[in-house]
Design a protein around this motif. Structure first.
Motif, PDB file in Angstrom:
ATOM      1  N   VAL A   1      -2.213  -3.142  15.815  1.00  0.00           N
ATOM      2  CA  VAL A   1      -1.138  -3.671  14.628  1.00  0.00           C
ATOM      3  C   VAL A   1      -1.773  -2.871  13.236  1.00  0.00           C
ATOM      4  CG1 VAL A   1      -0.315  -5.772  13.442  1.00  0.00           C
ATOM      5  CG2 VAL A   1      -0.905  -5.825  16.090  1.00  0.00           C
ATOM      6  N   SER A   2      -0.606  -2.173  12.696  1.00  0.00           N
ATOM      7  CA  SER A   2      -0.887  -1.567  11.748  1.00  0.00           C
ATOM      8  C   SER A   2      -0.798  -2.364  10.342  1.00  0.00           C
ATOM      9  CB  SER A   2       0.052  -0.297  11.678  1.00  0.00           C
ATOM     10  OG  SER A   2       1.423  -0.637  11.483  1.00  0.00           O
ATOM     11  N   LYS A   3      -0.448  -3.504  10.429  1.00  0.00           N
ATOM     12  CA  LYS A   3      -0.142  -4.462   9.297  1.00  0.00           C
ATOM     13  C   LYS A   3      -1.146  -4.135   8.020  1.00  0.00           C
ATOM     14  CE  LYS A   3      -0.182  -9.341   8.239  1.00  0.00           C
ATOM     15  NZ  LYS A   3       0.084 -10.664   8.769  1.00  0.00           N
ATOM     16  N   THR A   4      -0.629  -3.618   7.011  1.00  0.00           N
ATOM     17  CA  THR A   4      -1.484  -3.499   6.027  1.00  0.00           C
ATOM     18  C   THR A   4      -2.472  -2.432   5.877  1.00  0.00           C
ATOM     19  OG1 THR A   4      -3.206  -5.177   6.084  1.00  0.00           O
ATOM     20  CG2 THR A   4      -1.075  -5.957   4.998  1.00  0.00           C
ATOM     21  N   LYS A   5      -2.546  -1.761   6.871  1.00  0.00           N
ATOM     22  CA  LYS A   5      -3.603  -0.662   7.363  1.00  0.00           C
ATOM     23  C   LYS A   5      -2.924   0.670   6.448  1.00  0.00           C
ATOM     24  CE  LYS A   5      -6.272  -3.180   9.478  1.00  0.00           C
ATOM     25  NZ  LYS A   5      -6.301  -4.288   8.805  1.00  0.00           N
ATOM     26  N   PRO A   6      -3.983   1.594   5.976  1.00  0.00           N
ATOM     27  CA  PRO A   6      -3.495   2.784   5.475  1.00  0.00           C
ATOM     28  C   PRO A   6      -3.215   3.936   6.481  1.00  0.00           C
ATOM     29  CG  PRO A   6      -5.792   2.421   5.188  1.00  0.00           C
ATOM     30  CD  PRO A   6      -5.123   1.138   5.742  1.00  0.00           C
ATOM     31  N   VAL A   7      -2.196   4.763   6.218  1.00  0.00           N
ATOM     32  CA  VAL A   7      -2.030   5.842   7.147  1.00  0.00           C
ATOM     33  C   VAL A   7      -2.846   6.569   7.727  1.00  0.00           C
ATOM     34  CG1 VAL A   7      -0.461   7.899   7.365  1.00  0.00           C
ATOM     35  CG2 VAL A   7       0.428   6.157   6.179  1.00  0.00           C
ATOM     36  N   ALA A   8      -4.244   6.649   6.794  1.00  0.00           N
ATOM     37  CA  ALA A   8      -5.201   7.409   7.328  1.00  0.00           C
ATOM     38  C   ALA A   8      -5.977   6.584   8.621  1.00  0.00           C
ATOM     39  CB  ALA A   8      -6.280   7.705   6.278  1.00  0.00           C
TER      40      ALA A   8
ATOM     41  N   GLU B   1       8.185   3.285   5.790  1.00  0.00           N
ATOM     42  CA  GLU B   1       7.197   4.010   5.073  1.00  0.00           C
ATOM     43  C   GLU B   1       6.292   5.050   6.017  1.00  0.00           C
ATOM     44  OE1 GLU B   1       5.177   1.907   2.091  1.00  0.00           O
ATOM     45  OE2 GLU B   1       7.313   1.611   0.962  1.00  0.00           O
ATOM     46  N   LYS B   2       5.676   4.240   7.087  1.00  0.00           N
ATOM     47  CA  LYS B   2       4.680   4.777   7.782  1.00  0.00           C
ATOM     48  C   LYS B   2       5.218   5.782   8.750  1.00  0.00           C
ATOM     49  CE  LYS B   2       1.337   1.002   7.262  1.00  0.00           C
ATOM     50  NZ  LYS B   2       0.641  -0.193   7.862  1.00  0.00           N
ATOM     51  N   ALA B   3       6.236   5.299   9.551  1.00  0.00           N
ATOM     52  CA  ALA B   3       6.673   6.043  10.488  1.00  0.00           C
ATOM     53  C   ALA B   3       6.973   7.520  10.148  1.00  0.00           C
ATOM     54  CB  ALA B   3       7.899   5.513  11.309  1.00  0.00           C
ATOM     55  N   PRO B   4       7.498   7.932   9.417  1.00  0.00           N
ATOM     56  CA  PRO B   4       7.834   9.512   9.176  1.00  0.00           C
ATOM     57  C   PRO B   4       6.656  10.392   8.779  1.00  0.00           C
ATOM     58  CG  PRO B   4       9.140   8.171   7.730  1.00  0.00           C
ATOM     59  CD  PRO B   4       8.353   7.208   8.239  1.00  0.00           C
ATOM     60  N   GLN B   5       5.470   9.432   8.520  1.00  0.00           N
ATOM     61  CA  GLN B   5       4.099  10.318   8.159  1.00  0.00           C
ATOM     62  C   GLN B   5       3.396  10.411   9.280  1.00  0.00           C
ATOM     63  OE1 GLN B   5       2.092   8.518   4.525  1.00  0.00           O
ATOM     64  NE2 GLN B   5       4.029   6.964   4.341  1.00  0.00           N
ATOM     65  N   LEU B   6       3.661  10.012  10.498  1.00  0.00           N
ATOM     66  CA  LEU B   6       2.873   9.793  11.423  1.00  0.00           C
ATOM     67  C   LEU B   6       3.728  10.689  12.839  1.00  0.00           C
ATOM     68  CD1 LEU B   6       1.729   6.213  11.156  1.00  0.00           C
ATOM     69  CD2 LEU B   6       0.114   8.429  11.320  1.00  0.00           C
TER      70      LEU B   6
ATOM     71  N   ILE C   1       4.447   8.522  18.603  1.00  0.00           N
ATOM     72  CA  ILE C   1       4.133   7.032  18.826  1.00  0.00           C
ATOM     73  C   ILE C   1       5.129   6.542  19.088  1.00  0.00           C
ATOM     74  CG2 ILE C   1       3.591   5.516  16.966  1.00  0.00           C
ATOM     75  CD1 ILE C   1       1.879   7.331  15.369  1.00  0.00           C
ATOM     76  N   LYS C   2       4.881   5.151  19.594  1.00  0.00           N
ATOM     77  CA  LYS C   2       5.973   4.290  20.118  1.00  0.00           C
ATOM     78  C   LYS C   2       5.565   2.859  19.235  1.00  0.00           C
ATOM     79  CE  LYS C   2       6.102   5.912  24.713  1.00  0.00           C
ATOM     80  NZ  LYS C   2       7.257   6.568  24.700  1.00  0.00           N
ATOM     81  N   TRP C   3       6.512   2.873  18.244  1.00  0.00           N
ATOM     82  CA  TRP C   3       6.557   1.850  17.254  1.00  0.00           C
ATOM     83  C   TRP C   3       7.161   0.499  17.819  1.00  0.00           C
ATOM     84  CZ3 TRP C   3       3.653   1.648  13.246  1.00  0.00           C
ATOM     85  CH2 TRP C   3       3.434   3.016  12.647  1.00  0.00           C
TER      86      TRP C   3
ATOM     87  N   ALA D   1      16.258   0.442  12.778  1.00  0.00           N
ATOM     88  CA  ALA D   1      17.269   0.989  13.845  1.00  0.00           C
ATOM     89  C   ALA D   1      17.125   2.636  13.535  1.00  0.00           C
ATOM     90  CB  ALA D   1      18.386   0.637  13.816  1.00  0.00           C
ATOM     91  N   ARG D   2      16.806   3.223  12.210  1.00  0.00           N
ATOM     92  CA  ARG D   2      17.019   4.585  12.047  1.00  0.00           C
ATOM     93  C   ARG D   2      15.741   5.269  12.342  1.00  0.00           C
ATOM     94  NH1 ARG D   2      19.043   3.183   6.175  1.00  0.00           N
ATOM     95  NH2 ARG D   2      21.154   2.771   6.791  1.00  0.00           N
ATOM     96  N   ILE D   3      14.625   4.342  12.815  1.00  0.00           N
ATOM     97  CA  ILE D   3      13.549   5.268  13.292  1.00  0.00           C
ATOM     98  C   ILE D   3      13.538   5.935  14.656  1.00  0.00           C
ATOM     99  CG2 ILE D   3      10.976   4.568  13.762  1.00  0.00           C
ATOM    100  CD1 ILE D   3      11.128   2.502  11.279  1.00  0.00           C
ATOM    101  N   PRO D   4      13.412   6.982  14.894  1.00  0.00           N
ATOM    102  CA  PRO D   4      13.916   7.694  16.214  1.00  0.00           C
ATOM    103  C   PRO D   4      12.831   7.115  17.226  1.00  0.00           C
ATOM    104  CG  PRO D   4      13.427   9.342  14.634  1.00  0.00           C
ATOM    105  CD  PRO D   4      13.288   8.020  13.834  1.00  0.00           C
TER     106      PRO D   4
END
Length: 171
Positions: A48-55, A78-83, A87-89, A104-107
């Motif tokens: 769970v990535s809730k409130t966690k930084p991308v790093a 915000e996070k999905a395009p940076q990773l 990854i399976k969200w 829905a736009r997140i591939p």
């Protein structure tokens, strides 16, 4: 089998001085041990990535984690395009119909774990790209407590929602 658990284990391990990769290794070993003891296939760990930084997510990814869960639409967007795209969200928070088009736009959106209405099912289905490689997986959230403050479809409406998704949602 997918089990999403928000138990604070990562926070306890971080407080004990464990890195993200060490914490994942520890939890993975516990899952493997229990699975072996029970004679079952290992459960899927969703970080769970809730409130966690991308790093921190990048560190988990580098350690082999591929399934990530997010509670908030804006954070996922915000996070999905940076990773990495493999990854399976999992969207694990309450999802309002007016925000469904954003996720829905997140591939690489893999699973929505909080489907609770026909309206939301239809909105997601309509917003998903027509060229999506595979159908979006969903879990129906059922409000078994009857509390107004809790999300989820009423138990007596659950079967109809599942039937609607199976017969009317193609993406």
């Amino acid at each position: 089998q997918t089990v999403t658990r928000k138990c604070g284990a990562a926070e306890r391990m971080a407080a004990a001085g464990m890195s993200v990769s060490e914490a994942l290794q520890h939890v993975g070993a516990r899952i493997q041990t229990l699975s072996t003891q029970l004679g079952r296939a290992p459960a899927r760990l969703v970080a769970v990535s809730k409130t966690k930084p991308v790093a921190a997510l990048q560190e988990a990814y580098a350690a082999g984690q591929r399934h990530f869960g997010e509670n908030y639409v804006q954070e996922l967007v915000e996070k999905a395009p940076q990773l990495p795209s493999d990854i399976k969200w999992h969207f694990i928070g309450h999802l309002q119909s007016n925000k469904a088009k954003h996720i829905a736009r997140i591939p690489n959106l893999f699973l929505v774990e909080s489907l609770d209405s026909v309206k939301l099912a239809n909105t997601l289905d309509k917003a998903l790209p027509e060229d999506r490689a595979e159908p979006l997986r969903v879990m129906v959230q059922v409000n078994t407590s009857g509390e107004d403050s809790k999300s989820g479809v009423e138990p007596e409406e659950c079967t109809e929602l599942v039937r609607h998704v199976a017969t009317s949602c193609s993406r």
